[in-house]
Design a protein around this motif. Structure first.
Motif, PDB file in Angstrom:
ATOM      1  N   ALA A  30       0.853  -1.098  -0.168  1.00  0.00           N
ATOM      2  CA  ALA A  30       0.083  -0.269   0.001  1.00  0.00           C
ATOM      3  C   ALA A  30       0.841   1.199  -0.005  1.00  0.00           C
ATOM      4  CB  ALA A  30      -1.008   0.105   1.135  1.00  0.00           C
ATOM      5  N   THR A  56      -4.980   5.119  -6.800  1.00  0.00           N
ATOM      6  CA  THR A  56      -4.680   3.734  -6.442  1.00  0.00           C
ATOM      7  C   THR A  56      -5.802   2.865  -6.507  1.00  0.00           C
ATOM      8  OG1 THR A  56      -2.782   4.325  -4.790  1.00  0.00           O
ATOM      9  CG2 THR A  56      -3.781   2.397  -4.206  1.00  0.00           C
ATOM     10  N   ILE A 113      -2.855  -3.038  -5.061  1.00  0.00           N
ATOM     11  CA  ILE A 113      -2.058  -3.228  -3.757  1.00  0.00           C
ATOM     12  C   ILE A 113      -1.970  -4.787  -3.492  1.00  0.00           C
ATOM     13  CG2 ILE A 113      -2.204  -2.980  -1.425  1.00  0.00           C
ATOM     14  CD1 ILE A 113      -3.577   0.056  -1.798  1.00  0.00           C
TER      15      ILE A 113
END
Length: 198
Positions: free
Chosen positions: A20, A32, A37
């Protein structure tokens, strides 16, 4: 990266927070995707949502995990009898040498907090917790006689936290470094100025 099997819950969490931090710094909060992630961590997106209710909570935990651990250690050192000014001197001397990723995470968290109320909530809670820790340190120093008790502890705590955060942010910029000895001298002078008058 393929999925990694056989991890403990804590190992999976550590992989998620490391991934992350990388992705938030590279792509920003808005850019993101939790899937990216998870992919970098070698885990499923379910591994994220079983731990975090939102991307905002994941960002907050990543910031906490990558912030310096010194604040928590300050209180424990104080409890062990280390003079508070000595602890603050050491912490201050370390600030210019913090990893740039910590600074980048703070910048990303602050920027995301301006746009996302949930990020603002968790980011504010984290800073408030740090402020409380610093104020506890100031109060301890006043009680032990190393900081002038007439100084308002809340204002002094806010000043110290502001210096720490400001230093982390300037670490990201391409400014010429300050000589370590000069930096230490300034910190020592500040500690002396905050000490009780003889």
């Amino acid at each position: 990266m393929g999925r990694v099997a056989g991890l403990t819950s804590e190992e999976a969490r550590e992989r998620l927070l490391a991934a992350a931090a990388e992705v938030f710094v590279e792509r920003g909060y808005a850019g993101t995707a939790t899937g990216e992630i998870a992919r970098r961590a070698g885990l499923s997106t379910g591994a994220i949502y079983s731990r975090y209710a939102s991307k905002a909570e994941l960002l907050a935990d990543a910031i906490k995990a990558h912030m310096p651990a010194e604040l928590a250690r300050l209180i424990s050192d104080g409890a062990l009898g280390v003079p508070v000014p000595d602890v603050v001197q050491h912490l201050g001397e370390e600030l210019p040498h913090r990893p740039r990723q910590i600074s980048a995470m703070l910048v990303e968290g602050a920027a995301a907090a301006r746009r996302d109320p949930r990020v603002a909530e968790v980011f504010s809670a984290e800073l408030t917790a740090h402020l409380g820790t610093v104020e506890s340190l100031v109060t301890t120093a006043q009680q032990e006689g190393s900081v002038d008790p007439s100084l308002p502890s809340g204002a002094l705590a806010r000043f110290l936290l502001s210096v720490a955060l400001g230093t982390l942010l300037t670490n990201m910029m391409d400014l010429a470094p300050v000589d370590d000895a000069d930096w230490s001298t300034v910190i020592s002078r500040f500690i002396t100025a905050a000490s009780p008058a003889d």
